[in-house]
Design a protein around this motif. Sequence first.
Motif, short mmCIF file in Angstrom:
data_model
loop_
_atom_site.label_atom_id
_atom_site.label_comp_id
_atom_site.label_asym_id
_atom_site.label_seq_id
_atom_site.Cartn_x
_atom_site.Cartn_y
_atom_site.Cartn_z
N HIS A 164 1.00 -1.08 0.07
CA HIS A 164 0.04 0.05 0.07
C HIS A 164 0.95 1.33 -0.04
O HIS A 164 0.41 2.31 0.50
CB HIS A 164 -1.01 -0.17 1.02
CG HIS A 164 -1.98 -1.00 0.91
ND1 HIS A 164 -2.98 -1.21 0.25
CD2 HIS A 164 -2.12 -2.43 2.02
CE1 HIS A 164 -3.60 -2.33 0.34
NE2 HIS A 164 -3.03 -3.10 1.35
N LEU A 165 2.09 1.02 -0.67
CA LEU A 165 2.85 2.28 -0.56
C LEU A 165 3.27 2.15 -2.30
O LEU A 165 3.32 0.96 -2.60
CB LEU A 165 4.30 2.30 0.09
CG LEU A 165 4.04 2.15 1.60
CD1 LEU A 165 5.45 2.59 2.38
CD2 LEU A 165 3.08 3.43 1.96
N VAL A 166 3.32 3.49 -2.97
CA VAL A 166 3.65 3.53 -4.25
C VAL A 166 5.08 3.18 -4.52
O VAL A 166 5.84 3.19 -3.65
CB VAL A 166 3.16 4.97 -4.85
CG1 VAL A 166 4.33 5.91 -4.43
CG2 VAL A 166 3.32 4.75 -6.48
N ALA A 188 -5.07 2.83 2.40
CA ALA A 188 -4.20 4.05 2.75
C ALA A 188 -3.71 3.89 4.28
O ALA A 188 -2.74 4.09 4.61
CB ALA A 188 -5.07 5.18 2.36
N ALA A 189 -4.75 3.34 5.11
CA ALA A 189 -4.19 3.28 6.57
C ALA A 189 -3.26 2.32 6.87
O ALA A 189 -2.55 2.47 7.64
CB ALA A 189 -5.59 2.98 7.15
N ARG A 190 -3.31 1.24 5.92
CA ARG A 190 -2.36 0.17 6.19
C ARG A 190 -1.11 0.63 5.76
O ARG A 190 -0.05 0.48 6.13
CB ARG A 190 -2.68 -1.03 5.29
CG ARG A 190 -3.85 -1.78 5.82
CD ARG A 190 -3.72 -3.37 5.29
NE ARG A 190 -4.96 -3.94 5.83
CZ ARG A 190 -5.94 -4.39 5.05
NH1 ARG A 190 -5.85 -4.34 3.72
NH2 ARG A 190 -6.95 -5.16 5.58
N GLY A 191 -0.99 1.60 4.77
CA GLY A 191 0.39 2.11 4.25
C GLY A 191 0.82 3.11 5.38
O GLY A 191 2.01 2.92 5.62
N GLY A 193 5.16 -5.32 4.69
CA GLY A 193 6.20 -4.27 4.34
C GLY A 193 7.63 -4.96 4.37
O GLY A 193 8.82 -4.39 3.60
N ASP A 194 7.69 -6.02 4.77
CA ASP A 194 9.06 -6.77 4.44
C ASP A 194 9.12 -7.06 2.94
O ASP A 194 8.04 -7.60 2.60
CB ASP A 194 9.09 -8.43 5.35
CG ASP A 194 10.06 -9.18 5.15
OD1 ASP A 194 10.02 -9.83 4.20
OD2 ASP A 194 11.13 -8.94 5.83
#
Length: 885
Positions: free
Chosen positions: A597-599, A647-650, A857-858
């Motif tokens: 959830h990050l570009v 978006a909240a997860r990012g 995120g890993d």
Amino acid sequence: MKTKIHIFLSFLSLFLLSNPVHAATNEPIKAPTPLILTCGTSNGGKDADGRSWEPDGKYLVAGGDKSVMSTAGTQDPSLSSAVPYMTARIFQSETTYKFPLQNSTSRTLLRLHFYPSSYPNFNVSNSYFSVVAGDVTVLNNFSAFLAAEALSQAYFIKEYYLAPSKFASLNVTFKPSDNQSQSFAFVNGIEVISVPAIFNVDPVMVGTAGVGADLESASTVPIDTSSMETMFRLNVGGQYISSTNDSNGLMRTWYDDSVYIYGAASGITPQSEIPIGYKDLPSYIAPLDVYRSSRSMGVSADINKNSNITWIFEVDPNFIYLVRFHWCEFQMKKANQRVFDVFVNNKMASPGVDIYAWTNSIATPMKKDYAVLVSNKTGDTQLWVTLKPSDITKPQYLDTLLNGLEIFKLSDNAKSNLAGPNPNISDMMKKYQDAQLAPKSFESPNKSKTFSIVVTGAAGGVAAAFGVAAVIFLVASKKRKRVPGSDATTWLPISWTSNSSSTKSSTPGKSHGGGGTNISTDAACNCRYFNLTEIRNATKNFDESNVIGVGGFGKVYKGIIDGDTKVAIKRSNPSSEQGVNEFQTEIEMLSRLRHKHLVSLIGFCEDNGEMILVYDYMGKGTLREHLYKGNKITLSWKQRLEICIGAARGLHYLHTGAKYTIIHRDVKTTNILVDDKWVAKVSDFGLSKTGPNMNKGHVSTVVKGSFGYLDPEYFRRQQLTEKSDVYSFGVVLFEVLCARPALNSSLPKEQVSLADWAMRCARNKTLEEIIDPQLKGKISPECLKKFTNTAEKCLADHGTDRPTMGDVLWNLEFALQLQDSHESGHSTTNSINLDNVEEEIDHNSLLNMHRSTLSLGDEYEAKKSKDDDTAAEDIFSQFVNQNGR
């Protein structure tokens, strides 16, 4: 009759004399009269809290006639007060203060205030010096300039508790370092306070008794002759307590503990609803506000039995640390209701802690001290504090409790030393400082440049005066799993740790020209370099027909690379207010971040004076494009919820799950992008900062962001925290619900700001009137209530009253489940009290889903998630199994 009265009075006197502690502790302890000095002025003055500071001149003895009184050239906006920071006493040779002691048999609290600003005829970066207080070296070859940068703070305070002295006075000597040319010492303010017996019991040494051993027979650390430095002082589960609200005039500051918590599972923060009294605890130990607040895990046994709450702190190795726990049980009313184990550095400190059983009463404050040696043998510089529920005695609840926490560094009695080395300053910071004096021009494309990543991670980034902490990655904590009981050894509210390097500097890397930027080797290796010819070919020479967006940085073009790969290409506009810092920050940030959830940043171009960034193409554009009238696609309520959750997860990952804690600083609907499968991704990290990793739990910085989304507390105080992102996200939530911009000047004055208007409607219970007409009748009442309550809490005036992004994520996931239940025909309107609805609807499933986001995120898991992402309806169900923390 008189005889009886005399007998009664005699008995009463005898009783009071035989119970001196009880009698004393119920009487207020007379506050010590502090010696408060503002240095480098002959006039003194009052600070912002109304405290009177007297001039320091009359306390100077040896060398005082050679000192220089000076005034700072600039007043940083983050200064809490002009007094004592705007004046300084500068020493070019060894100089001594002599302070009278009110009571030489008690400890002396010494505070040194430093503001390493510009002073006429003195270059503060050349200042290296030592400070000896009594016979204890508290600072050695110390640079306040480097310390301020490591703290991301324009000013800071060093606080010490000096051991009792046999002398009636205290000598404090400042000495410039001999091995530094043009070196000098300076100080802005000094406080000397005689303190009562705060440290009256030798702490138990953790790791010597063994798990389950009798702690009463464990070895203890004698502290009578040890001086101490305050490292951390936390009001656990509560708000910041200013020095003016401390007990007995000791002027201590108590900070929020949330920034030190490991992971997202931070528990709950119950507050006492019954009166708290000191009883047998002296009032000078801590203010009552510390005992009125707390942090616990809650009472769900299934959730808590495999979990814990852990705090992580960066410390200097090769010292013993005193860890003080403050407890007050104001919920449980009998023994064996709440029992837990305490671990310090993953070694058992105290098994089976039962606060009620220890005090045999409710609402009774107490404190307990433990000591631990942090050795450099393992190369670890962290101190872990863990509370874990215990079920050995079969308590009624599996839960933990903590009200306050203090950590002190003990002096090495053999060397009488508390000093550590200075923090490391990155090559980038040195180059940035040089760049401030250089012309703002681009360098030759083939000119090589070197850069090292920042490694000062204990307490901060860059002082507000320097304004570039956005490009500095600071190691706040190493996100490694550790099991309580295993061997192993942040961010400082009072002091920073000098041994803060968690990674070594990267090898010299090469930048590919232009922009005057310095890109680290790691960043260059993690993303692709494009030359300008490739970019021109991809965009058909920047054809205007390919423009898909325009932002503060410049235009965004749709492009094609490698034959058929769609990309988004963001080209800097030379006249834009954003520039080299944002360009460099974006590369350094996104090259290290991999999250669903990050570009994703593919690469960059820094050729021929251009600054260009290349991203994954997001086919559906920005969230804003799908909210307002005139758009081709109208999002359903569930689609909007799923995008908000993504978006909240990012953002949650940025705050707690990434290797570095990152504050986005520009959360808005145009920075939330959506790909072809409607997966939301947070974008635009040009204004991002690492932190809050300095002494007040915030980054002091020039205010940047987008009006309408800007945290008013951040705007007022210029102090940035994760809660600033939470506020901005609250505006996004209302924007999604109401389908109107954050600011609309065409509306009546009271409706111009969406945040203000939504909160006014919430207070008047008219929120339903401003909901997007296309959504009316399509949102379940329970879902709407949960969603709006979450948005309202995000917009609280004070950051401490706002939820964490993890809490926001939890509530949005729950709102989505409420909507799903409604649409599937299992409406909960008539059968569930919404205040307790979490327990009714698959509580465990939601909690597991929420906790699992810690692992997102890993890089491996992100790749796995992407590979598994085969259908739009599955985009929010890719989770990683995780068994506790």
